[in-house]
Motif scaffolding. Structure first.
Motif, mmCIF file in Angstrom:
data_model
loop_
_atom_site.group_PDB
_atom_site.id
_atom_site.type_symbol
_atom_site.label_atom_id
_atom_site.label_comp_id
_atom_site.label_asym_id
_atom_site.label_seq_id
_atom_site.Cartn_x
_atom_site.Cartn_y
_atom_site.Cartn_z
ATOM 1 N N GLN A 130 0.842 -1.202 0.000
ATOM 2 C CA GLN A 130 0.000 0.000 0.000
ATOM 3 C C GLN A 130 0.873 1.246 0.000
ATOM 4 O O GLN A 130 0.555 2.233 -0.670
ATOM 5 N N GLY A 131 1.957 1.213 0.725
ATOM 6 C CA GLY A 131 2.895 2.336 0.730
ATOM 7 C C GLY A 131 3.558 2.541 -0.622
ATOM 8 O O GLY A 131 4.001 3.638 -0.951
ATOM 9 N N GLU A 132 3.635 1.483 -1.428
ATOM 10 C CA GLU A 132 4.215 1.568 -2.771
ATOM 11 C C GLU A 132 3.186 1.965 -3.822
ATOM 12 O O GLU A 132 3.510 2.068 -4.992
ATOM 13 N N GLY A 133 1.924 2.170 -3.397
ATOM 14 C CA GLY A 133 0.922 2.672 -4.331
ATOM 15 C C GLY A 133 -0.199 1.723 -4.678
ATOM 16 O O GLY A 133 -1.153 2.123 -5.358
ATOM 17 N N TYR A 134 -0.129 0.470 -4.293
ATOM 18 C CA TYR A 134 -1.225 -0.464 -4.574
ATOM 19 C C TYR A 134 -2.361 -0.167 -3.603
ATOM 20 O O TYR A 134 -2.177 -0.145 -2.398
ATOM 21 N N SER A 135 -3.557 0.051 -4.151
ATOM 22 C CA SER A 135 -4.663 0.536 -3.312
ATOM 23 C C SER A 135 -5.548 -0.570 -2.744
ATOM 24 O O SER A 135 -6.141 -0.403 -1.687
ATOM 25 N N ASP A 136 -5.663 -1.703 -3.406
ATOM 26 C CA ASP A 136 -6.570 -2.768 -2.958
ATOM 27 C C ASP A 136 -5.746 -3.988 -2.521
ATOM 28 O O ASP A 136 -5.628 -4.981 -3.254
ATOM 29 N N VAL A 137 -5.150 -3.914 -1.321
ATOM 30 C CA VAL A 137 -4.293 -4.989 -0.816
ATOM 31 C C VAL A 137 -4.852 -5.466 0.518
ATOM 32 O O VAL A 137 -5.131 -4.662 1.407
ATOM 33 N N THR A 138 -5.013 -6.789 0.649
ATOM 34 C CA THR A 138 -5.478 -7.375 1.912
ATOM 35 C C THR A 138 -4.524 -8.482 2.325
ATOM 36 O O THR A 138 -3.816 -9.069 1.490
ATOM 37 N N GLY A 139 -4.475 -8.778 3.620
ATOM 38 C CA GLY A 139 -3.600 -9.830 4.142
ATOM 39 C C GLY A 139 -4.407 -10.923 4.791
ATOM 40 O O GLY A 139 -5.561 -10.742 5.151
ATOM 41 N N GLY A 140 -3.813 -12.082 4.957
ATOM 42 C CA GLY A 140 -4.466 -13.209 5.610
ATOM 43 C C GLY A 140 -3.501 -14.374 5.730
ATOM 44 O O GLY A 140 -2.348 -14.304 5.309
ATOM 45 N N ASP A 141 -3.973 -15.464 6.313
ATOM 46 C CA ASP A 141 -3.163 -16.664 6.471
ATOM 47 C C ASP A 141 -3.419 -17.618 5.314
ATOM 48 O O ASP A 141 -4.539 -17.723 4.816
ATOM 49 N N TYR A 142 -2.393 -18.355 4.926
ATOM 50 C CA TYR A 142 -2.518 -19.344 3.857
ATOM 51 C C TYR A 142 -3.147 -20.602 4.437
ATOM 52 O O TYR A 142 -2.633 -21.179 5.388
ATOM 53 N N THR A 143 -4.258 -21.028 3.871
ATOM 54 C CA THR A 143 -4.940 -22.227 4.361
ATOM 55 C C THR A 143 -5.155 -23.227 3.242
ATOM 56 O O THR A 143 -5.889 -24.182 3.416
ATOM 57 N N GLY A 144 -4.510 -23.020 2.103
ATOM 58 C CA GLY A 144 -4.703 -23.896 0.949
ATOM 59 C C GLY A 144 -3.994 -25.228 1.127
ATOM 60 O O GLY A 144 -3.604 -25.617 2.219
ATOM 61 N N GLY A 145 -3.825 -25.931 0.037
ATOM 62 C CA GLY A 145 -3.180 -27.242 0.040
ATOM 63 C C GLY A 145 -1.682 -27.129 0.277
ATOM 64 O O GLY A 145 -1.234 -26.622 1.289
ATOM 65 N N GLY A 146 -0.913 -27.588 -0.684
ATOM 66 C CA GLY A 146 0.543 -27.567 -0.556
ATOM 67 C C GLY A 146 1.088 -26.152 -0.619
ATOM 68 O O GLY A 146 0.759 -25.382 -1.509
ATOM 69 N N VAL A 147 1.896 -25.816 0.347
ATOM 70 C CA VAL A 147 2.498 -24.482 0.407
ATOM 71 C C VAL A 147 3.717 -24.468 -0.512
ATOM 72 O O VAL A 147 4.530 -25.387 -0.489
#
Length: 193
Positions: A130-147
């Protein structure tokens, strides 16, 4: 013949097997010295010879390379001996033209997922983007299959590849992969490792 009655001194002499005053007693194990020489001195001597030979071969390689560089430099500096006039110094080169970077769409949706398990990592990276200019950024934990093994930036279609490469550069590196075959909740998904 003189024959004496055997006494205690004769018995002691037989037990110790005296060889006489002028002779040294035999050593117990002469093979022990040979064994020590073979097991200790031999490998040390071989190691030393190996180091010496390695040291001998290294300077020859370096000196021939440096000698070639010196010869090339001497040929460049050598004045022309023929009747031809010396070539003029080349004109100063024009400054390199930087390739035109495509215009990045900073409004695309970016989802940062923490696959490392480090508390708050996804939100830190989201704030950085967001500080670099990207306006639609969200965070979360990875819960998918193989990391993935390494940090990976997936883009949902080819039109977002430039943005994915820009994000990978901004987060300090990572693989950039086409994610068209996987179900993605955003146009770009970053899995931090």
């Amino acid at each position: 013949m003189n024959e004496y009655v055997e006494d205690e001194f004769d018995r002691l002499a037989k037990e110790r097997q005296s060889l006489g005053a002028h002779r040294q007693p035999k050593r117990g194990n002469p093979w022990l010295i040979a064994l020590v020489a073979v097991l200790v001195i031999g490998p040390l001597l071989g190691w030393g010879i190996g180091l010496w030979m390695a040291g001998e071969s290294r300077p020859h390689t370096q000196s021939s390379a440096s000698q070639t560089a010196v010869e090339e430099q001497a040929q460049e500096e050598k004045p022309q001996e023929s009747g031809e006039p010396a070539a003029a110094e080349p004109a100063a080169e024009a400054p390199a033209v930087e390739p035109v970077k495509p215009q990045l769409d900073m409004s695309i949706s970016v989802r940062v997922l923490n696959g490392r398990g480090e508390q708050g990592l996804a939100n830190q990276i989201a704030e950085l983007l967001q500080g670099e200019g990207y306006s639609d950024v969200t965070g979360g934990d990875y819960t998918g299959g193989g990391v993935p093994v390494d940090t990976t930036v997936y883009y949902s279609s080819e039109e977002f590849k430039d943005e994915a490469e820009d994000i990978a550069q901004k987060i300090g590196g990572g693989e950039v992969k086409d994610g068209a075959d996987i179900s993605m909740s955003s146009q770009i998904v970053v899995v931090m490792r």
